[in-house]
Design a protein around this motif. Sequence first.
Motif, mmCIF file in Angstrom:
data_model
loop_
_atom_site.group_PDB
_atom_site.id
_atom_site.type_symbol
_atom_site.label_atom_id
_atom_site.label_comp_id
_atom_site.label_asym_id
_atom_site.label_seq_id
_atom_site.Cartn_x
_atom_site.Cartn_y
_atom_site.Cartn_z
ATOM 1 N N ALA A 24 0.823 -1.209 0.000
ATOM 2 C CA ALA A 24 0.000 0.000 0.000
ATOM 3 C C ALA A 24 0.853 1.253 0.000
ATOM 4 C CB ALA A 24 -0.929 0.003 1.217
ATOM 5 N N VAL A 25 1.930 1.266 0.782
ATOM 6 C CA VAL A 25 2.749 2.465 0.890
ATOM 7 C C VAL A 25 3.657 2.650 -0.318
ATOM 8 C CG1 VAL A 25 4.561 3.580 2.238
ATOM 9 C CG2 VAL A 25 2.661 2.471 3.394
ATOM 10 N N ASN A 26 4.228 1.540 -0.808
ATOM 11 C CA ASN A 26 5.233 1.653 -1.848
ATOM 12 C C ASN A 26 4.678 1.537 -3.265
ATOM 13 O OD1 ASN A 26 7.386 1.894 0.005
ATOM 14 N ND2 ASN A 26 7.292 -0.308 0.372
ATOM 15 N N SER A 27 3.433 1.107 -3.390
ATOM 16 C CA SER A 27 2.863 0.928 -4.713
ATOM 17 C C SER A 27 2.646 2.267 -5.402
ATOM 18 C CB SER A 27 1.513 0.196 -4.599
ATOM 19 O OG SER A 27 0.841 0.220 -5.834
ATOM 20 N N GLY A 28 2.764 2.274 -6.698
ATOM 21 C CA GLY A 28 2.436 3.472 -7.459
ATOM 22 C C GLY A 28 0.938 3.668 -7.564
ATOM 23 N N ASP A 29 0.146 2.723 -7.099
ATOM 24 C CA ASP A 29 -1.310 2.805 -7.136
ATOM 25 C C ASP A 29 -1.778 3.798 -6.071
ATOM 26 O OD1 ASP A 29 -4.018 2.486 -6.987
ATOM 27 O OD2 ASP A 29 -3.978 0.307 -7.166
ATOM 28 N N VAL A 30 -2.289 4.953 -6.515
ATOM 29 C CA VAL A 30 -2.720 5.982 -5.592
ATOM 30 C C VAL A 30 -3.830 5.478 -4.685
ATOM 31 C CG1 VAL A 30 -3.767 8.270 -5.402
ATOM 32 C CG2 VAL A 30 -2.010 7.848 -7.124
ATOM 33 N N THR A 31 -4.738 4.661 -5.232
ATOM 34 C CA THR A 31 -5.845 4.141 -4.421
ATOM 35 C C THR A 31 -5.325 3.322 -3.247
ATOM 36 O OG1 THR A 31 -7.292 4.075 -6.353
ATOM 37 C CG2 THR A 31 -7.932 2.747 -4.461
ATOM 38 N N ALA A 32 -4.319 2.477 -3.484
ATOM 39 C CA ALA A 32 -3.749 1.669 -2.409
ATOM 40 C C ALA A 32 -3.115 2.540 -1.346
ATOM 41 C CB ALA A 32 -2.711 0.696 -2.985
ATOM 42 N N ARG A 33 -2.436 3.601 -1.777
ATOM 43 C CA ARG A 33 -1.797 4.490 -0.804
ATOM 44 C C ARG A 33 -2.848 5.270 -0.021
ATOM 45 N NH1 ARG A 33 2.216 7.915 -4.161
ATOM 46 N NH2 ARG A 33 0.888 7.320 -5.908
#
Length: 534
Positions: A24-33
């Motif tokens: 969640a923190v490191n993903s480029g997926d804004v939704t996950a962050r």
Amino acid sequence: MLARISKAMANWPMIAVTAIFAFAVNSGDVTAREQACELQNLADYPDVAFVSATFLTKPVGHCRVEGIIRTETGFVLLLPDDWNGKFVMGGSGGFAGNYANAAQDLWNVVGSGWATVATDTGHKGNALSASWALNNLERQVNFGHMAVHRTAMHAKAIIKDYYGTPSRRDIFFGCSRGGGQGLMLAQRSPDLFDGIYAGAPAYSWTDEIAGRWTREAQLMYPNPDQITTPVIDARALQVLGNAVMARCDALDGLADGILNDPRQCDIDVSALECGTEGTNQCLTKEQVAVAEAVYGSLSYGNSEWPGVPYGAELPGNPLGWERWITGGFIPKEQVDFHPGLEDEVFEAPPVPNARWGFATGLMKYFFYSDPDWTYKDYDFSDYAHNAARLSPTLDATDPNLSEFRANGGKLIIDNGWMDGSLSAYGTIDYYENVLAFDKTARDDVRLFIRPGVAHCQGGPGPDGTNYIAALEIWLNTGVAPEKLDAPFVNPMTREPTGNGRIICAHPGTVTYDGSGDPNDPASFSCENFDLTRR
């Protein structure tokens, strides 16, 4: 479990939760962050009530967490997605009451990957107002030291749970009130931070700010009901400033509006007194007496505090005498006394200058618990009693830094020579008391006095020294700095202009070589002179 991703995952194995959190923190997926930055995904803490958790994309992707510790100590913690593994706490200014963060405001630390936190120190209000302290011991103790301590402890715990690992480096960065907070941490909380920067430290609230500044207010504004025109008015201030520069500016080899060490200045202020005829280029007898009192050690009751150095008189200095010492009350105009503060939400008390405001605020709401208190006819006969009562809560005057040093801590103290607020002489006194207590403290404590720099920043001198970087280098190498680069910076963007000089560890004085480029650090060295204040 370190971070509760959701109630449904409460019983999942630790390794699974950590893997999801890292994604969640490191993903480029804004939704996950964004999902990682939700209130229900923050760990529970017995003393903390979270107010909000908001995912923001500027200046970089980060989670902004706002919360309250215990009854009313508010904090804002910024957690960058691309975390560098380190934490810096930013100090506040004045009487606090907001989320000013010196580290973020000056250096955009979250943009460089630092997690960073700020606290309102347990109340909301204008940074020039102390009315919140009236008959409220909890708020006074929170402001004095407890709020910063608790905020730092909880921020480090939240960081550990949010990222799944503790910070590997912890630094405190503060100036003015924040500088005093830094010294208080070194003295009272010696195991919380590896490195501390204490700039222009407001460390003696009873002696300097309440005592000396109240006596100064009596001289500058003898009638507390008339705060429009000071004894040293704008004309007299111009005369005084011009005389100081004419006499002393070139003593260091450069006529640049900067006194590299004001202790070299030997001006006789009494020579500016008007003769029997008088002109607009001289001072009255009363103006001379008040100017000499501002420059010299001033007594109040059985106490005294040193004066201000020469060089900060001219009105062009945005944080010099006009803002802090002389001034004059202008209706509906707030005194902008500290870089980075944004108090437009809260109304400022009617004050002619910042010193007057802080002194009377302390006397009304801390010393005497009387909003109607006035310094008219005040003789300081009971000052010492009240100062002794408040000093353990407010003052960071203990020279014993042995526990902080034993933990590997490094401390940089700093002041501007052109600071019209907290006297560089008072800061020098604290540092020299530290060395008098233990001369080996210089291995872990350094003092820098910056030529031409006003309160925290500003002024004609080079004020772009990166003290966070200096602390990091010192902590990494173990080599204490004897001099540091001092770039000139754009006052709006804080970006280096390409020019610069140096600053020297006390007792070194920045010394020009007499012929080199005055905008090149190579033209300056650090020399020790036998200089004493007036």
